[in-house]
Design an enzyme around this catalytic site. Structure first.
Site, PDB file in Angstrom:
ATOM      1  N   HIS A  24       5.908  35.799  61.385  1.00 16.34           N
ATOM      2  CA  HIS A  24       5.307  35.436  62.683  1.00 16.34           C
ATOM      3  C   HIS A  24       6.103  34.302  63.332  1.00 16.34           C
ATOM      4  CE1 HIS A  24       1.235  36.785  60.805  1.00 16.34           C
ATOM      5  NE2 HIS A  24       1.570  37.692  61.688  1.00 16.34           N
ATOM      6  N   LYS A  48      -9.959  44.151  61.659  1.00 16.59           N
ATOM      7  CA  LYS A  48      -9.684  44.731  60.336  1.00 16.59           C
ATOM      8  C   LYS A  48     -10.668  44.254  59.270  1.00 16.59           C
ATOM      9  CE  LYS A  48      -5.317  43.731  61.228  1.00 16.59           C
ATOM     10  NZ  LYS A  48      -3.930  43.378  61.028  1.00 16.59           N
ATOM     11  N   ARG A  98       7.722  45.324  62.330  1.00 13.90           N
ATOM     12  CA  ARG A  98       8.369  45.174  61.022  1.00 13.90           C
ATOM     13  C   ARG A  98       8.974  46.489  60.543  1.00 13.90           C
ATOM     14  NH1 ARG A  98       3.196  42.801  58.247  1.00 13.90           N
ATOM     15  NH2 ARG A  98       2.515  44.508  59.575  1.00 13.90           N
ATOM     16  N   SER A 135       0.334  38.999  56.341  1.00 21.49           N
ATOM     17  CA  SER A 135      -0.682  38.006  55.954  1.00 21.49           C
ATOM     18  C   SER A 135      -1.484  38.506  54.763  1.00 21.49           C
ATOM     19  CB  SER A 135      -1.631  37.739  57.120  1.00 21.49           C
ATOM     20  OG  SER A 135      -0.932  37.247  58.230  1.00 21.49           O
TER      21      SER A 135
HETATM   22  O1  PNS Z   1      -2.325  40.268  63.665  1.00 18.98           O
HETATM   23  P1  PNS Z   1      -3.048  41.530  64.017  1.00 18.98           P
HETATM   24  O2  PNS Z   1      -4.338  41.634  63.249  1.00 18.98           O
HETATM   25  O3  PNS Z   1      -2.201  42.758  63.908  1.00 18.98           O
HETATM   26  O4  PNS Z   1      -3.445  41.379  65.584  1.00 18.98           O
HETATM   27  C1  PNS Z   1      -4.168  42.388  66.226  1.00 18.98           C
HETATM   28  C2  PNS Z   1      -4.565  41.940  67.648  1.00 18.98           C
HETATM   29  C3  PNS Z   1      -5.355  40.670  67.613  1.00 18.98           C
HETATM   30  C4  PNS Z   1      -3.310  41.756  68.477  1.00 18.98           C
HETATM   31  C5  PNS Z   1      -5.408  43.111  68.223  1.00 18.98           C
HETATM   32  O5  PNS Z   1      -6.404  43.438  67.324  1.00 18.98           O
HETATM   33  C6  PNS Z   1      -6.054  42.769  69.554  1.00 18.98           C
HETATM   34  O6  PNS Z   1      -5.385  42.760  70.572  1.00 18.98           O
HETATM   35  N1  PNS Z   1      -7.375  42.481  69.529  1.00 18.98           N
HETATM   36  C7  PNS Z   1      -8.133  42.188  70.714  1.00 18.98           C
HETATM   37  C8  PNS Z   1      -9.063  43.364  71.067  1.00 18.98           C
HETATM   38  C9  PNS Z   1      -8.395  44.337  72.029  1.00 18.98           C
HETATM   39  O7  PNS Z   1      -7.861  43.961  73.055  1.00 18.98           O
HETATM   40  N2  PNS Z   1      -8.445  45.632  71.675  1.00 18.98           N
HETATM   41  C10 PNS Z   1      -7.863  46.695  72.471  1.00 18.98           C
HETATM   42  C11 PNS Z   1      -6.387  46.842  72.179  1.00 18.98           C
HETATM   43  S1  PNS Z   1      -5.638  48.027  73.276  1.00 18.98           S
END
Ligand code: PNS
Length: 179
Positions: A24, A48, A98, A135
């Site tokens: 990150h 998740k 990645r 993570s």
């Molecule tokens: O580090 P991660 O868990 O891969 O991050 C995921 C994240 C936070 C980027 C994604 O879950 C997110 O954007 N969440 C906010 C909810 C949202 O906007 N959902 C619709 C996506 S199109």
């Protein structure tokens, strides 16, 4: 030149960061070298699973690990990233990739975010040395006693050690048998 003045947009780098890894941090450093400002946006409730670290712990770890970069800010958000990115005035969403399988999810997410907000996503390919670092793997290795120094910033290591100390069950006291 066509006479137009081009102003670089500020970028938003969203994620769970539970916790921030060196992968990150590499994406943040590279984005900060291109965009005038990078806002690291920490989702409060990742879809998740329940995060191990509180939102304040995750933000503090990012602040400590990015203090050498002048143009990085940290914020948290709930709900849709598209809404938060618009409110924050971001011009670009930055995501790290990645492995090829990351691309499959990220492509549809990027298109949805652009459809919702008009904000495009720019992908940063992971440095190969971090392509296997996540993570969740870092947490698993750490709590099973493995070394994670090569995968997380120093500031994260300190917080993880403190967290492990709070989670460690108290040692069973030796049972006393009557003689
Ligand atoms: O580090 P991660 O868990 O891969 O991050 C995921 C994240 C936070 C980027 C994604 O879950 C997110 O954007 N969440 C906010 C909810 C949202 O906007 N959902 C619709 C996506 S199109």
């Amino acid at each position: 030149m066509n006479g137009k003045v081009h102003v670089s947009p500020s970028a938003i780098y969203p994620g769970s960061f539970d916790p921030l890894t060196l992968g990150h941090l590499d994406v943040i450093e590279r984005a900060a070298a291109v965009f005038p400002r990078v806002l690291v946006a920490v989702v409060v409730n990742p879809q998740k699973r329940e995060p191990l670290f509180t939102i304040d712990e995750r933000k503090q770890m990012i602040l400590a690990a990015t203090k050498h970069i002048g143009n990085v800010d940290v914020a948290d958000f709930r709900g849709l990233l598209a809404d938060f990115a618009k409110r924050a005035g971001a011009g670009v969403i930055v995501k790290g990739l990645r492995v090829v399988s990351d691309f499959e999810n990220e492509m549809s997410t990027a298109l949805m975010n652009r459809s919702l907000s008009g904000i495009d996503t720019m992908f940063v390919p992971s440095d190969p040395k971090y392509s296997f670092v996540s993570s969740s793997l870092v947490k698993e290795v750490f709590f099973l006693g493995g070394e994670i120094d090569p995968y997380v910033p120093e500031a994260v290591l300190h917080v993880m050690r403190a967290k492990r100390a709070t989670l460690r069950p108290t040692e069973p006291t030796e049972e006393k048998h009557p003689s």
